[in-house]
Design a protein around this motif. Structure first.
Motif, PDB file in Angstrom:
ATOM      1  N   GLY A   1      -2.414  -1.634   9.489  1.00  0.00           N
ATOM      2  CA  GLY A   1      -0.980  -1.303   8.652  1.00  0.00           C
ATOM      3  C   GLY A   1      -1.684  -0.074   7.439  1.00  0.00           C
ATOM      4  O   GLY A   1      -0.204   0.249   6.486  1.00  0.00           O
ATOM      5  N   ILE A   2      -2.674  -0.749   6.851  1.00  0.00           N
ATOM      6  CA  ILE A   2      -2.887   0.145   5.758  1.00  0.00           C
ATOM      7  C   ILE A   2      -2.773   1.470   5.996  1.00  0.00           C
ATOM      8  O   ILE A   2      -1.830   2.035   5.394  1.00  0.00           O
TER       9      ILE A   2
ATOM     10  N   ARG B   1      -9.970  -6.335   0.320  1.00  0.00           N
ATOM     11  CA  ARG B   1      -8.812  -6.130  -0.159  1.00  0.00           C
ATOM     12  C   ARG B   1      -8.753  -6.060  -1.412  1.00  0.00           C
ATOM     13  O   ARG B   1      -7.355  -5.549  -1.818  1.00  0.00           O
TER      14      ARG B   1
ATOM     15  N   GLU C   1       5.752  -7.209  -9.073  1.00  0.00           N
ATOM     16  CA  GLU C   1       4.979  -6.970  -7.812  1.00  0.00           C
ATOM     17  C   GLU C   1       4.727  -9.146  -8.252  1.00  0.00           C
ATOM     18  O   GLU C   1       4.984  -9.082  -9.913  1.00  0.00           O
TER      19      GLU C   1
ATOM     20  N   HIS D   1       0.977  -1.357   0.054  1.00  0.00           N
ATOM     21  CA  HIS D   1      -0.387  -0.047   0.355  1.00  0.00           C
ATOM     22  C   HIS D   1       0.847   1.320  -0.078  1.00  0.00           C
ATOM     23  O   HIS D   1       0.381   2.338  -0.995  1.00  0.00           O
TER      24      HIS D   1
ATOM     25  N   ASP E   1       4.675  -2.224   5.759  1.00  0.00           N
ATOM     26  CA  ASP E   1       5.050  -3.743   6.900  1.00  0.00           C
ATOM     27  C   ASP E   1       6.463  -4.465   6.525  1.00  0.00           C
ATOM     28  O   ASP E   1       7.319  -4.580   7.336  1.00  0.00           O
TER      29      ASP E   1
ATOM     30  N   ILE F   1      10.729 -10.963  -7.319  1.00  0.00           N
ATOM     31  CA  ILE F   1      12.113 -10.069  -6.294  1.00  0.00           C
ATOM     32  C   ILE F   1      12.739 -10.787  -5.862  1.00  0.00           C
ATOM     33  O   ILE F   1      12.503 -11.537  -5.128  1.00  0.00           O
TER      34      ILE F   1
ATOM     35  N   ASP G   1     -11.086  -5.624   5.100  1.00  0.00           N
ATOM     36  CA  ASP G   1      -9.847  -4.890   6.390  1.00  0.00           C
ATOM     37  C   ASP G   1     -10.348  -3.663   6.803  1.00  0.00           C
ATOM     38  O   ASP G   1     -11.425  -3.127   6.258  1.00  0.00           O
ATOM     39  N   ALA G   2      -9.844  -2.975   7.673  1.00  0.00           N
ATOM     40  CA  ALA G   2     -11.060  -2.072   8.485  1.00  0.00           C
ATOM     41  C   ALA G   2      -9.672  -0.961   8.153  1.00  0.00           C
ATOM     42  O   ALA G   2      -8.482  -1.324   7.955  1.00  0.00           O
TER      43      ALA G   2
END
Ligand SMILES: Cc1cc2nc3c(=O)[nH]c(=O)nc-3n(C[C@H](O)[C@H](O)[C@H](O)COP(=O)(O)OP(=O)(O)OC[C@H]3O[C@@H](n4cnc5c(N)ncnc54)[C@H](O)[C@@H]3O)c2cc1C
Length: 438
Positions: free
Chosen positions: A296-297, A99, A31, A11, A284, A123, A44-45
């Motif tokens: 954490g968003i 999500r 990605e 994010h 993260d 990666i 998610d909240a």
């Protein structure tokens, strides 16, 4: 045109990418998931102000659900603490969003600003030259490729292969200790009896004994179950929590209808050093979650905006750590410093027992007030934590843990007041050493 590599579509990376592309940088996100598979199979909240802070248009109303009506319960299930909204955030601004919808919305926003994406590539590591980051090494259909750029933004999550392969001399911590992580099982089950609790969202502390939290959200058509333990979770622990939840939630289906897998997040304070020449960590991968509940968003999106501002300023001078430090300084002073005391408190919680948690809730030592503060980013001061922990003293067997936990808390105001506002090698390294002691 300056070339920015974003490692992982986290994010914070997406939030920074959109702003930088809009400002004329050549930004590409690498990605490992494909566009079809990206995102997790749950909701998610988060809250609306985070979008506004990050200059991301608020998603259309039909993409999310407003409001948060929840409660916390002790392991004995005798005390219920009802919470509405978040600290400093109106209840109507707290939202839940799928999500996959969120991540695809962010990707679409990035594309509209000119960000490029390479999906489906793994990666492998960072690329460096004379100890300075120059790019990333990827595996594209089994073929290894070196991608170079002017700056790498590391948004590849808690186990980022970029951060983990950095040269030691950069001084960035590569591993997040296992005890500071949270492993989570998440699944949706059928709600065959349309059983709805009030509030419909319940968080259980230490369900079935082991330190952690479980939650259950009842909706008309499903029951959303999260089982999370500090450190690692075992199949037996998942089974024992599921059994307990089933006993309390009549009509919960036997097989998951969505999800049913595990994932990990860091539950720690921000890593001590987030920047180096031509490199910065966000989300993260930088340990940017709320240490008690793992949200954490919001933090990642907001950090992405701060990072983009610093990267733009640093571009005039070769993306040096001197300018990028502004990102870390602003993130820490706005958000990070308020989470340090919570991470100390979290470590303490990781060391106490089910009985202790029952004691804390039954005696009111852990009330709506503390939960509200710990779920957010303000209000918990070292003095407050010490006062609360001392109140826990009647549980004398906690004393050694208590002393271990609070030992370094008085350092926090010193750490906060001595963080250099501008880069100075000696001062920064002194500050980093002090911060590590917390
Ligand atoms: C079960 C669960 C529930 C959660 N609920 C909430 C919630 O309700 N609210 C909230 O705010 N937060 C929640 N979180 C935390 C939240 O997911 C993270 O804090 C948030 O996603 C920030 O992480 P990130 O974006 O930095 O990284 P991530 O979301 O981990 O994204 C990292 C990206 O990098 C990619 N990547 C990783 N390795 C590689 C590689 N080698 N090559 C290429 N790409 C790679 C990944 O595929 C991923 O797309 C929850 C987490 C879990 C596990």
């Amino acid at each position: 045109m300056k070339k920015i590599i974003v490692a992982g579509a986290g994010h914070g990376g997406l939030s920074a990418a959109a702003i930088l592309a809009q400002k004329g940088f050549d930004v590409t996100v690498y990605e490992k998931q494909t566009r079809d598979t990206i995102g997790h199979d749950w909701h998610d909240a988060m809250d609306i102000p985070a979008f506004k802070f990050a200059d991301i248009p608020v998603p259309p109303e039909e993409l999310f659900k407003r409001g948060l009506h929840m409660c916390y319960m002790n392991p004995k299930k005798t005390v219920k603490l009802v919470m509405d909204g978040g600290p400093g955030v109106a209840q109507s601004d707290c939202i839940s969003i799928d999500r996959k919808i969120l991540i695809n919305y962010l990707i679409d926003h990035c594309l509209s600003q000119g960000v490029k994406f390479v999906f489906g590539v793994e990666i492998i590591s960072v690329l460096t030259e004379n100890g300075t980051v120059t790019g990333i090494k990827i595996s594209d259909n089994g073929e290894e490729k070196c991608i170079t750029g002017d700056m790498v933004i590391d948004a590849a999550g808690m186990t980022s292969p970029v951060r983990r392969s950095l040269p030691e001399e950069l001084g960035i911590e590569k591993e997040i200790p296992e005890e500071d992580t949270f492993e989570i099982y998440r699944a949706y089950y059928e709600n065959t009896e349309k059983f709805i609790t009030d509030p419909n969202y319940t968080v259980f502390f230490y369900n079935c004994g082991k330190p952690g939290i479980d939650w259950v959200i009842t909706e008309e058509d499903h029951i959303d179950v999260l089982i999370g333990k500090f450190g690692r979770i075992s199949d037996e622990e998942i089974e024992s929590s599921l059994k307990d939840i089933r006993e309390n939630y009549p009509g919960m289906g036997e097989k998951p209808i969505r999800g049913g897998n595990t994932a990990r997040i860091p539950l720690t304070k921000m890593l001590p050093l987030l920047v180096s020449d031509r490199y910065a960590l966000v989300g993260d991968s930088a340990g940017m979650t709320v240490p008690l509940n793992g949200s954490g968003i919001d933090l990642s999106l907001q950090a992405g905006k701060l990072l983009a501002c610093a990267v733009e300023a640093a571009s005039k001078n070769g993306f040096g750590k001197e300018e990028l430090w502004q990102y870390q300084y602003r993130y820490y002073t706005l958000f990070g410093k308020n989470l340090v005391a919570i991470s100390v408190f979290r470590r303490f919680l990781g060391a106490v027992t089910e009985d202790d948690i029952n004691f804390f809730l039954e005696k009111g030592l852990l009330s709506e007030k503390e939960i509200g503060m710990a779920g957010g980013i303000s209000g918990i001061t070292p003095a407050y934590v010490i006062q609360k922990l001392i109140a826990a003293l009647p549980k004398a067997k906690l004393l050694p843990e208590l002393l271990k936990t609070v030992k370094n808390m008085p350092l926090l105001p010193v750490v906060n007041s001595t963080m250099p506002s501008v880069w100075d090698e000696r001062q920064v390294s002194k500050w980093v050493s002090l911060y590590k002691e917390l």
